[in-house]
Design a protein around this motif. Structure first.
Motif, short mmCIF file in Angstrom:
data_model
loop_
_atom_site.label_atom_id
_atom_site.label_comp_id
_atom_site.label_asym_id
_atom_site.label_seq_id
_atom_site.Cartn_x
_atom_site.Cartn_y
_atom_site.Cartn_z
N GLY A 375 0.80 -1.21 0.00
CA GLY A 375 0.00 0.00 0.00
C GLY A 375 0.84 1.26 0.00
O GLY A 375 0.34 2.34 0.32
N LEU A 376 2.12 1.14 -0.38
CA LEU A 376 3.01 2.30 -0.38
C LEU A 376 3.38 2.76 -1.79
O LEU A 376 3.87 3.87 -1.96
N GLY A 377 3.15 1.91 -2.80
CA GLY A 377 3.62 2.22 -4.15
C GLY A 377 3.06 3.52 -4.69
O GLY A 377 3.81 4.42 -5.09
N LEU A 378 1.73 3.66 -4.71
CA LEU A 378 1.13 4.86 -5.29
C LEU A 378 1.35 6.09 -4.42
O LEU A 378 1.46 7.21 -4.93
N SER A 379 1.42 5.90 -3.10
CA SER A 379 1.68 7.05 -2.23
C SER A 379 3.09 7.58 -2.45
O SER A 379 3.33 8.79 -2.40
N LEU A 380 4.05 6.68 -2.72
CA LEU A 380 5.41 7.12 -3.03
C LEU A 380 5.45 7.84 -4.38
O LEU A 380 6.16 8.84 -4.54
N VAL A 381 4.70 7.32 -5.35
CA VAL A 381 4.61 8.00 -6.65
C VAL A 381 4.06 9.41 -6.47
O VAL A 381 4.59 10.39 -7.02
N TYR A 382 3.00 9.52 -5.68
CA TYR A 382 2.39 10.83 -5.40
C TYR A 382 3.41 11.76 -4.75
O TYR A 382 3.52 12.94 -5.10
N GLN A 383 4.18 11.23 -3.79
CA GLN A 383 5.14 12.05 -3.05
C GLN A 383 6.28 12.51 -3.95
O GLN A 383 6.70 13.68 -3.89
N ILE A 384 6.79 11.62 -4.79
CA ILE A 384 7.88 11.99 -5.71
C ILE A 384 7.42 13.08 -6.66
O ILE A 384 8.12 14.07 -6.90
N LEU A 385 6.22 12.92 -7.22
CA LEU A 385 5.70 13.91 -8.16
C LEU A 385 5.44 15.25 -7.47
O LEU A 385 5.66 16.31 -8.06
N LYS A 386 4.98 15.21 -6.24
CA LYS A 386 4.74 16.45 -5.50
C LYS A 386 6.04 17.23 -5.33
O LYS A 386 6.08 18.45 -5.52
N ARG A 387 7.11 16.52 -4.97
CA ARG A 387 8.40 17.20 -4.79
C ARG A 387 8.97 17.68 -6.12
O ARG A 387 9.76 18.62 -6.15
N ALA A 388 8.58 17.04 -7.21
CA ALA A 388 9.05 17.45 -8.54
C ALA A 388 8.12 18.48 -9.18
O ALA A 388 8.28 18.79 -10.36
N GLU A 389 7.14 18.98 -8.40
CA GLU A 389 6.15 19.95 -8.89
C GLU A 389 5.31 19.36 -10.01
O GLU A 389 4.88 20.07 -10.93
N GLY A 390 5.08 18.06 -9.93
CA GLY A 390 4.22 17.39 -10.88
C GLY A 390 2.92 16.97 -10.22
O GLY A 390 2.67 17.25 -9.05
N LYS A 391 2.08 16.28 -10.98
CA LYS A 391 0.79 15.82 -10.47
C LYS A 391 0.49 14.43 -11.02
O LYS A 391 1.05 14.02 -12.03
N ILE A 392 -0.43 13.74 -10.35
CA ILE A 392 -0.95 12.47 -10.86
C ILE A 392 -2.45 12.43 -10.63
O ILE A 392 -2.94 12.87 -9.58
N GLU A 393 -3.17 11.94 -11.63
CA GLU A 393 -4.63 11.82 -11.55
C GLU A 393 -5.02 10.40 -11.92
O GLU A 393 -4.36 9.76 -12.74
N ALA A 394 -6.08 9.91 -11.31
CA ALA A 394 -6.59 8.57 -11.62
C ALA A 394 -8.07 8.68 -11.95
O ALA A 394 -8.81 9.44 -11.33
N CYS A 395 -8.50 7.90 -12.94
CA CYS A 395 -9.91 7.90 -13.31
C CYS A 395 -10.23 6.57 -13.98
O CYS A 395 -9.33 5.78 -14.30
N ASN A 396 -11.51 6.33 -14.19
CA ASN A 396 -11.96 5.15 -14.93
C ASN A 396 -12.31 5.56 -16.36
O ASN A 396 -12.87 6.63 -16.60
N ARG A 397 -11.97 4.70 -17.30
CA ARG A 397 -12.24 4.97 -18.71
C ARG A 397 -13.66 4.52 -19.06
O ARG A 397 -14.16 3.54 -18.52
N GLN A 398 -14.30 5.24 -19.98
CA GLN A 398 -15.65 4.89 -20.39
C GLN A 398 -15.70 3.51 -21.04
O GLN A 398 -16.66 2.76 -20.86
N GLU A 399 -14.64 3.15 -21.77
CA GLU A 399 -14.61 1.85 -22.43
C GLU A 399 -14.16 0.73 -21.50
O GLU A 399 -14.05 -0.42 -21.92
N GLY A 400 -13.91 1.04 -20.23
CA GLY A 400 -13.50 0.04 -19.26
C GLY A 400 -12.03 0.16 -18.93
O GLY A 400 -11.21 0.56 -19.76
N GLY A 401 -11.69 -0.19 -17.69
CA GLY A 401 -10.30 -0.09 -17.26
C GLY A 401 -10.02 1.24 -16.59
O GLY A 401 -10.88 2.12 -16.49
N ALA A 402 -8.78 1.36 -16.10
CA ALA A 402 -8.37 2.56 -15.38
C ALA A 402 -7.34 3.33 -16.18
O ALA A 402 -6.71 2.80 -17.10
N CYS A 403 -7.18 4.60 -15.82
CA CYS A 403 -6.19 5.46 -16.47
C CYS A 403 -5.49 6.29 -15.40
O CYS A 403 -6.15 6.93 -14.58
#
Length: 414
Positions: A375-403
């Motif tokens: 349960g640390l993988g995505l939180s570490l990704v979020y933290q790295i991007l935050k320090r790099a002044e980046g962002k990450i977004e997650a959503c579901n695709r209309q045709e199915g699956g995640a993005c």
């Protein structure tokens, strides 16, 4: 609201030529631009083709009467807020009520008093300007509220990570010292057990007398030596894997606690790193799916250290494969949005339950079975991007699956 340098356009819908001419002349002399039509059908076509600020609409007309035309205009996107003044010789309450029910802004009876009509036109346009200003203000307020909500969510996430990070740093420090001792002792214990097996084998060969060999075999049976010899390597391997897993968690906790330090920023070519991160996945025998890349041309130079970007993409790809299974179909897409480089990782898995979308970047949150994820993988990704002044977004695709969409600042050419 219409810019002041453009003339205000009035659409006349009147089947009587004389009345149409009088209205056109009066409005033109008052400084308005006029479009004149004979029936509701012509009016709708003209309304679609021109920019209209107000409609003068007769009730009794052939082809399509004023009531039908008014209703049609109000159902169109352009005509939703345009002032519509109905013109008719009827003065019965039923006609007036019907006109207002269908969306008329005002109602004037014939014969038309031109001076009164011009006053009504001015008032209608003034009210329309106020309404448009109000709508723009409401839209701006909604935009500001959305920005505020997003900022509050990011602040809450940052505070949550900071609090957990402080706790994690202390826990990691307390666990790391005894764990290092356990790991060192495990290596020594494995060395001793290997030597004992070697000694036992050598002693068995040295015991030449049949009686001694018989006694040795009885002792081995009593001590269950065969089972010990068979099970010991597997038991030691399980313990070693457990230690390695604990060390992985501790490493994640230490990285998670590093919330205040900035990271190294270098010019990194996004597409080049994607090709590099895909190499290990090509040799995975259990993966039978496909990974399609749709990369931006020219290549994007993003402002983040290459090692950090590799960690981000590897974690997201591994998550996508876990979610979609061994036959996953993944798409990696890069493109530019203003001064931001974007990469999307899409899968054809079951998607993310709505109740989890707001929590997937929280530390220790996982939907995997116990022992299968930290349960640390995505939180570490979020933290790295935050320090790099980046962002990450997650959503579901209309045709199915995640993005998952990663945004990183582009390297400035200046």
């Amino acid at each position: 609201m219409k810019p002041s340098m453009l003339p205000t356009t009035v659409l006349i819908v009147e089947d009587t030529a004389t009345t149409r001419l009088i209205l056109r002349q009066g409005l033109t002399q008052a400084g308005y631009q006029v479009i004149a039509t004979e029936n509701g059908y012509q009016a709708i076509l003209a309304f679609q083709q021109h920019s209209v600020d107000l409609v003068l609409l007769d009730v009794n007309m052939p082809v399509m009467d004023g009531f039908e035309c008014c209703e049609a205009l109000r159902h169109s996107e352009k005509g939703r807020h345009i002032p519509i003044i109905m013109l008719t010789g009827r003065d019965d309450h039923e006609s007036i009520n019907r006109a207002f029910e269908l969306g008329a802004s005002d109602f004037i009876t014939k014969p038309i008093n031109l001076r009164l009509l011009l006053q009504r036109v001015r008032y209608g346009l003034r009210d329309s300007c106020r309404e448009q200003a109000l709508l723009q203000s409401q839209a701006e307020q909604r935009r500001l509220i959305e920005q505020l909500s997003e900022a509050q969510a990011q602040l809450l996430q940052s505070e949550k990570l900071a609090s957990i990070g402080l706790l994690a740093a202390g826990v990691a420090h307390e666990i790391n010292n005894p764990l290092s001792c356990i790991k060192a002792n495990m290596q020594t214990l494995k060395y001793y057990i290997d030597n004992l097996f070697t000694l036992q084998h050598s002693m068995s060969e040295l015991l030449g007398q049949e009686q001694l060999q018989h006694q040795a075999r009885q002792l081995e049976q009593t001590l269950e030596w065969a089972e010990i010899r068979q099970d010991s390597p597997e038991l030691l391997q399980d313990v070693q894997e457990g230690i390695d897993r604990i060390q992985t968690i501790i490493s994640g906790l230490i990285n998670l606690s590093d919330t205040g330090n900035s990271i190294t920023k270098n010019s990194t070519q996004l597409e080049e790193v994607i090709q590099e991160v895909l190499t290990p996945f090509d040799d995975m025998p259990l993966f039978q799916g496909t990974i399609q890349t749709h990369l931006c041309n020219p290549a994007l130079e993003v402002n983040i250290d290459k090692a950090d970007l590799l960690q981000i993409l590897h974690s997201l790809l591994a998550n996508a494969m876990d979610a979609a299974g061994p036959c996953a179909n993944l798409d990696i897409i890069t493109y530019r949005e203003g001064q931001t480089g974007c990469v999307e990782i899409q899968d054809n898995g079951p998607g993310i339950p709505d109740k989890h979308l707001q929590r997937i970047f929280d530390p220790f949150f996982t939907t995997k079975p116990p022992g299968k994820g930290t349960g640390l993988g995505l939180s570490l990704v979020y933290q790295i991007l935050k320090r790099a002044e980046g962002k990450i977004e997650a959503c579901n695709r209309q045709e199915g699956g995640a993005c998952f969409k990663v945004k990183l600042p582009l390297v400035s050419l200046n």
